[in-house]
Design a protein around this motif. Structure first.
Motif, mmCIF file in Angstrom:
data_model
loop_
_atom_site.group_PDB
_atom_site.id
_atom_site.type_symbol
_atom_site.label_atom_id
_atom_site.label_comp_id
_atom_site.label_asym_id
_atom_site.label_seq_id
_atom_site.Cartn_x
_atom_site.Cartn_y
_atom_site.Cartn_z
ATOM 1 N N GLU A 149 -22.599 16.329 -9.939
ATOM 2 C CA GLU A 149 -21.833 16.852 -11.240
ATOM 3 C C GLU A 149 -20.486 17.960 -10.675
ATOM 4 O O GLU A 149 -19.886 18.569 -11.565
ATOM 5 N N PHE A 150 -20.239 17.657 -9.797
ATOM 6 C CA PHE A 150 -19.211 18.946 -8.969
ATOM 7 C C PHE A 150 -17.905 18.683 -10.293
ATOM 8 O O PHE A 150 -17.754 17.312 -10.150
ATOM 9 N N ASN A 151 -17.172 19.966 -10.407
ATOM 10 C CA ASN A 151 -16.331 19.351 -11.833
ATOM 11 C C ASN A 151 -14.939 20.352 -11.959
ATOM 12 O O ASN A 151 -15.027 21.473 -12.135
ATOM 13 N N PRO A 152 -14.230 20.804 -10.581
ATOM 14 C CA PRO A 152 -12.766 21.905 -9.737
ATOM 15 C C PRO A 152 -11.823 21.582 -10.929
ATOM 16 O O PRO A 152 -11.633 19.850 -11.712
ATOM 17 N N LYS A 153 -11.242 22.646 -11.504
ATOM 18 C CA LYS A 153 -10.721 22.921 -12.115
ATOM 19 C C LYS A 153 -9.424 23.487 -11.222
ATOM 20 O O LYS A 153 -7.946 22.403 -11.791
ATOM 21 N N ASP A 154 -9.201 23.572 -10.655
ATOM 22 C CA ASP A 154 -8.138 23.473 -9.400
ATOM 23 C C ASP A 154 -8.359 22.557 -7.863
ATOM 24 O O ASP A 154 -9.946 22.730 -7.442
ATOM 25 N N ILE A 155 -7.079 23.059 -6.949
ATOM 26 C CA ILE A 155 -7.606 22.590 -5.985
ATOM 27 C C ILE A 155 -7.698 23.812 -5.222
ATOM 28 O O ILE A 155 -8.813 23.179 -3.803
ATOM 29 N N GLN A 156 -7.859 24.619 -5.407
ATOM 30 C CA GLN A 156 -8.305 25.828 -4.431
ATOM 31 C C GLN A 156 -9.880 25.277 -4.666
ATOM 32 O O GLN A 156 -11.355 25.225 -3.492
ATOM 33 N N GLU A 157 -10.475 24.966 -6.274
ATOM 34 C CA GLU A 157 -12.165 24.783 -5.670
ATOM 35 C C GLU A 157 -12.293 23.653 -5.043
ATOM 36 O O GLU A 157 -13.464 23.043 -4.284
ATOM 37 N N ILE A 158 -11.498 22.667 -5.334
ATOM 38 C CA ILE A 158 -11.516 21.206 -4.157
ATOM 39 C C ILE A 158 -12.044 21.620 -2.678
ATOM 40 O O ILE A 158 -13.040 21.280 -2.131
ATOM 41 N N GLU A 159 -11.812 22.605 -1.852
ATOM 42 C CA GLU A 159 -11.333 23.124 -1.304
ATOM 43 C C GLU A 159 -12.786 23.921 -0.519
ATOM 44 O O GLU A 159 -13.373 23.100 0.264
ATOM 45 N N VAL A 160 -13.552 24.662 -1.546
ATOM 46 C CA VAL A 160 -14.107 25.336 -1.215
ATOM 47 C C VAL A 160 -15.446 24.259 -1.881
ATOM 48 O O VAL A 160 -16.459 24.701 -0.764
ATOM 49 N N PHE A 161 -15.318 23.366 -2.047
ATOM 50 C CA PHE A 161 -16.567 22.084 -1.985
ATOM 51 C C PHE A 161 -16.289 21.414 -0.827
ATOM 52 O O PHE A 161 -17.720 21.556 -0.379
ATOM 53 N N ARG A 162 -15.407 21.428 0.107
ATOM 54 C CA ARG A 162 -15.309 20.927 0.964
ATOM 55 C C ARG A 162 -15.569 22.279 1.803
ATOM 56 O O ARG A 162 -16.825 20.995 2.930
ATOM 57 N N ILE A 163 -15.421 23.377 2.186
ATOM 58 C CA ILE A 163 -16.121 23.975 3.226
ATOM 59 C C ILE A 163 -17.762 23.670 3.192
ATOM 60 O O ILE A 163 -18.651 24.308 4.160
ATOM 61 N N GLU A 164 -17.994 24.095 1.034
ATOM 62 C CA GLU A 164 -19.697 24.506 1.255
ATOM 63 C C GLU A 164 -20.633 23.003 1.991
ATOM 64 O O GLU A 164 -21.423 23.577 2.029
ATOM 65 N N TYR A 165 -19.461 21.763 1.116
ATOM 66 C CA TYR A 165 -20.325 20.445 1.306
ATOM 67 C C TYR A 165 -20.199 20.336 2.990
ATOM 68 O O TYR A 165 -21.302 19.619 3.531
ATOM 69 N N LEU A 166 -18.934 20.042 3.279
ATOM 70 C CA LEU A 166 -18.824 18.694 4.404
ATOM 71 C C LEU A 166 -18.590 19.223 5.200
ATOM 72 O O LEU A 166 -18.226 19.065 6.327
ATOM 73 N N SER A 167 -18.266 20.845 5.704
ATOM 74 C CA SER A 167 -17.337 21.547 6.883
ATOM 75 C C SER A 167 -19.041 21.723 8.181
ATOM 76 O O SER A 167 -19.973 20.833 7.532
ATOM 77 N N LYS A 168 -18.671 21.708 8.799
ATOM 78 C CA LYS A 168 -19.943 21.632 10.242
ATOM 79 C C LYS A 168 -20.314 22.850 9.961
ATOM 80 O O LYS A 168 -21.729 22.209 10.449
ATOM 81 N N LYS A 169 -19.909 23.863 8.872
ATOM 82 C CA LYS A 169 -21.066 24.754 8.370
ATOM 83 C C LYS A 169 -21.906 24.565 7.581
ATOM 84 O O LYS A 169 -22.607 25.497 6.944
#
Ligand code: DAH
Length: 339
Positions: A14-34
């Motif tokens: 369902e993730f639907n970002p408004k801008d590139i910053q939100e995509i980065e937040v998504f990456r960190i929240e789901y796909l980063s090491k932590k």
């Protein structure tokens, strides 16, 4: 645990970002090491073999879905920027990169500014000259060895048309075409048939100064050049004049400034002399005034000429003249702050 995985999977979908910053937040929240998915893998390790089989497949699907979503979003944003899909008009624009003035232009402008304050006005002359203006009117007699001081590019067979070898030719125009008093500054390109090296070029720039009035003295010349040197190289700069020879001035002098790089103590640039030669000058030879129809009993004057490349090299510690003509932006970018 399956429930947890499903919940995260639907968040990802369902993730639907408004801008590139939100995509980065998504990456960190789901796909980063932590991130959440790594945490699931940690939990997974503690499951028994039976559970592992089922959960493992699910986690892998989740990870793959999230990775694909991230890549797709990044790609889509790229497409957006090219204008193919919808454009985000609220996105801040990229900063416009500022160019730099060429160092020769910076110094050219400074020279003009200094002399304009002293009442000089800028004048221009042709780069393709005749012998008369480049040599004869300036007291270079025909066949005189002084003509060999400057290796000339001749254009016509009879050697009458040539590329000017110095901006002193503009002096000849000023004196023949105007009535004194004259106070002019003539910057421009000059040409000499010289092999190109770190110290010489077939094309370079000079500035010529000419001041003709009643009772102009050598002291006026010295004072003018001292003001110029201090403005150009700093207020502690000293000048010295050495006797010299030019066909169009009498007496003639060469002017040195105290080395601005070492403060006169001696360095490689001033070759441990503490002094740097910057220009030639002198009192306009009465012969030159008379040749242009100016009465030398009434009028007197001084002239000076300097190379813009030379002044720029000394001011900025540039060691190779060829850099000015290569237009390498790594060189030019260093002058962004120089006005
Ligand atoms: N024209 C000379 C040169 O190119 C420079 C110069 C020397 C100009 C003395 C002058 C002057 O006006 O008075 O080397």
């Amino acid at each position: 645990m399956i429930e947890k995985i499903n919940k995260i999977l639907s968040e990802v979908q369902e993730f639907n970002p408004k801008d590139i910053q939100e995509i980065e937040v998504f990456r960190i929240e789901y796909l980063s090491k932590k991130g959440k998915i790594s945490a699931l893998f940690d939990e997974f390790r503690n499951l028994d073999a039976e559970q592992k089989r089922e959960v493992g497949v699910k986690i892998n699907i989740l990870k793959q879905t999230a990775t694909e979503k991230l890549n797709q979003l990044k790609e889509q944003l790229f497409v957006d920027n090219t204008g193919k899909v919808d454009i985000d008009l609220t996105r801040p624009s990229e900063a416009i990169k500022l160019g730099a003035r060429h160092p020769l232009s910076v110094v050219h402008n400074q020279i003009i500014e200094i002399f304009t304050k002293l009442g000089f006005s800028v004048s221009d002359g042709p780069e393709i000259e005749d012998d008369n203006h480049n040599f004869a009117l300036l007291n270079f007699p025909e066949h005189h060895p002084a003509r060999d001081m400057q290796d000339t590019f001749f254009i016509s067979e009879d050697m009458n048309v040539l590329l000017r070898t110095h901006t002193s030719s503009v002096q000849a125009h000023e004196m023949t075409e105007q009535k004194p008093p004259i106070r002019s500054l003539s910057p421009g390109r000059v040409y000499r048939n010289e092999a190109i090296s770190a110290r010489a070029h077939c094309l370079f720039h000079q500035v010529e100064g000419l001041y003709i009035d009643k009772n102009v003295s050598f002291a006026d010349l010295k004072q003018t050049l001292e003001i110029f040197a201090k403005e150009m190289f700093g207020e502690h700069t000293k000048i010295r004049l050495r006797p010299s020879y030019f066909p169009f001035t009498e007496p003639s002098a060469e002017v040195d400034v105290s080395c601005s790089l070492c403060g006169g103590k001696g360095c490689t640039v001033c070759k441990y002399t503490g002094w740097l030669e910057i220009l030639g000058c002198g009192m306009v030879d009465p012969n030159v005034l008379e040749a242009s129809g100016i009465n030398s009993k009434i009028w007197s004057g001084f002239a000076f000429g300097m190379g813009i490349e030379r002044i720029t090299m000394l001011k900025y510690g540039i060691k190779d003249l060829r850099l000015f003509f290569e237009n390498d932006i790594r060189f030019l970018n260093q002058f962004i702050s120089a006005i």
